[in-house]
Design an enzyme around this catalytic site. Structure first.
Site, PDB file in Angstrom:
ATOM      1  N   MET A 193      83.969  16.661  99.254  1.00  0.00           N
ATOM      2  CA  MET A 193      83.665  15.487 100.067  1.00  0.00           C
ATOM      3  C   MET A 193      83.928  15.739 101.536  1.00  0.00           C
ATOM      4  SD  MET A 193      86.889  13.164  98.736  1.00  0.00           S
ATOM      5  CE  MET A 193      86.588  13.681  97.045  1.00  0.00           C
ATOM      6  N   CYS A 194      83.368  14.846 102.366  1.00  0.00           N
ATOM      7  CA  CYS A 194      83.579  14.894 103.801  1.00  0.00           C
ATOM      8  C   CYS A 194      83.076  16.233 104.345  1.00  0.00           C
ATOM      9  CB  CYS A 194      85.052  14.643 104.119  1.00  0.00           C
ATOM     10  SG  CYS A 194      85.456  14.338 105.852  1.00  0.00           S
ATOM     11  N   ILE A 195      83.914  16.986 105.045  1.00  0.00           N
ATOM     12  CA  ILE A 195      83.486  18.243 105.650  1.00  0.00           C
ATOM     13  C   ILE A 195      83.641  19.438 104.716  1.00  0.00           C
ATOM     14  CG2 ILE A 195      85.666  18.977 106.716  1.00  0.00           C
ATOM     15  CD1 ILE A 195      83.930  19.417 109.329  1.00  0.00           C
TER      16      ILE A 195
END
Length: 220
Positions: free
Chosen positions: A135-137
Site C-alpha cells: 500500500m501507499c508508496i
C-alpha cells in the site's frame, strides 16, 4: 484454518518509517479476520530521523527494528528470521520508510534498489504464488520483486512516484483511495492509502479491502 500473514514494517512514523495509521489498520483488520500475524523489520539504521512536529531532520540515529517494535508492541522479529514457507501471505504498509529503509526509492527514484532481505523474502512469496499486499508508496518496489509488466497502483496516474514506477516497468493503474488494484497473474493487491487519503477513514476503506482480498487469495 487461520491464515498466517507476515507484515514488514519500516520504522515508526510517516516521514521516516511505517505510516502508523496504515500499519495499525492493517493489523486491526488481520486480527478481525482471524489471521495469525508476525511482524518483521530489518535490523538496520534508518536512512535518517525526522522530527514529525517540524518536518526537519534530526541529528540522531535510530534502528528500524527497534522503532518498528513500537508499532508491534514488541512482538516483532528481525527480517532475516522470516521464512516465506511458514506464511500464507505477505503485506507491506507504506510510509516513507518503505522508500527510505526498505528501498532507496526516496533518493534514487527509478534507479532504486530494494533492500536485499526485503527483496529475497518478497520474491520467495511471489515464487510460491502466495499473495502479497502493498500500500501507499510500497508498490514502488513491485517491479523489482515481480518483474516488468506487474500491475499495481500508487493512486493518481500523474503522480511522480507513478511515473517512476512506470519507468521501472510497472503497468500503473489509477485507483481511488477506497479501492484496490489486483494483478491476478502475480497475486499482488495494492491500494493508494495515504498517497491519496484525506482521513483515516479514507485509508481504512481501501486497506480493509486489500487485507480481505489478500486473505481470500490464500485459498486459491
Amino acid at each position: 484454518m487461520n491464515r498466517k500473514v507476515a507484515v514488514i514494517l519500516s520504522g515508526c512514523g510517516v516521514y521516516d518509517g511505517s505510516e502508523i495509521y496504515e500499519s495499525v489498520i492493517t493489523l486491526l483488520r488481520l486480527d478481525q479476520r482471524g489471521a495469525k500475524v508476525q511482524c518483521f523489520a530489518p535490523n538496520i539504521d534508518q536512512m535518517h530521523v525526522i522530527n514529525h512536529l517540524t518536518g526537519e531532520e534530526m541529528p540522531e540515529n535510530r534502528n528500524v527494528l527497534i522503532e518498528s517494535a513500537r508499532l508491534a508492541r514488541g512482538e516483532i522479529k528481525d527480517l532475516r528470521e522470516a521464512n516465506a514457507e511458514e506464511f500464507d501471505a505477505l503485506i507491506v504498509p507504506g510510509g516513507f520508510g518503505a522508500a527510505k529503509n526498505l528501498s532507496d526509492f526516496a533518493t534514487q527514484g527509478a534507479s532504486c534498489k530494494v533492500l536485499p532481505e526485503v527483496l529475497a523474502l518478497a520474491q520467495a512469496f511471489a515464487a510460491a504464488g502466495k499473495p502479497v499486499g502493498m500500500m501507499c508508496i510500497a508498490p514502488t518496489m513491485a517491479a523489482q520483486i515481480f518483474g516488468r509488466g506487474v500491475v499495481c497502483t500508487l493512486g493518481n496516474d500523474d503522480d511522480p512516484a507513478a511515473a517512476a514506477a512506470r519507468e521501472m516497468g510497472v503497468e500503473h493503474q489509477p485507483c481511488e483511495v477506497t479501492e484496490i488494484v489486483e494483478d491476478s497473474r502475480h497475486n499482488l493487491v495494492t491500494t493508494p492509502a495515504y498517497m491519496l487519503a484525506q482521513s483515516i477513514s479514507d485509508a481504512a476503506t481501501g486497506i480493509y479491502k486489500l487485507v480481505d482480498r489478500v486473505l481470500a487469495l490464500t485459498g486459491k
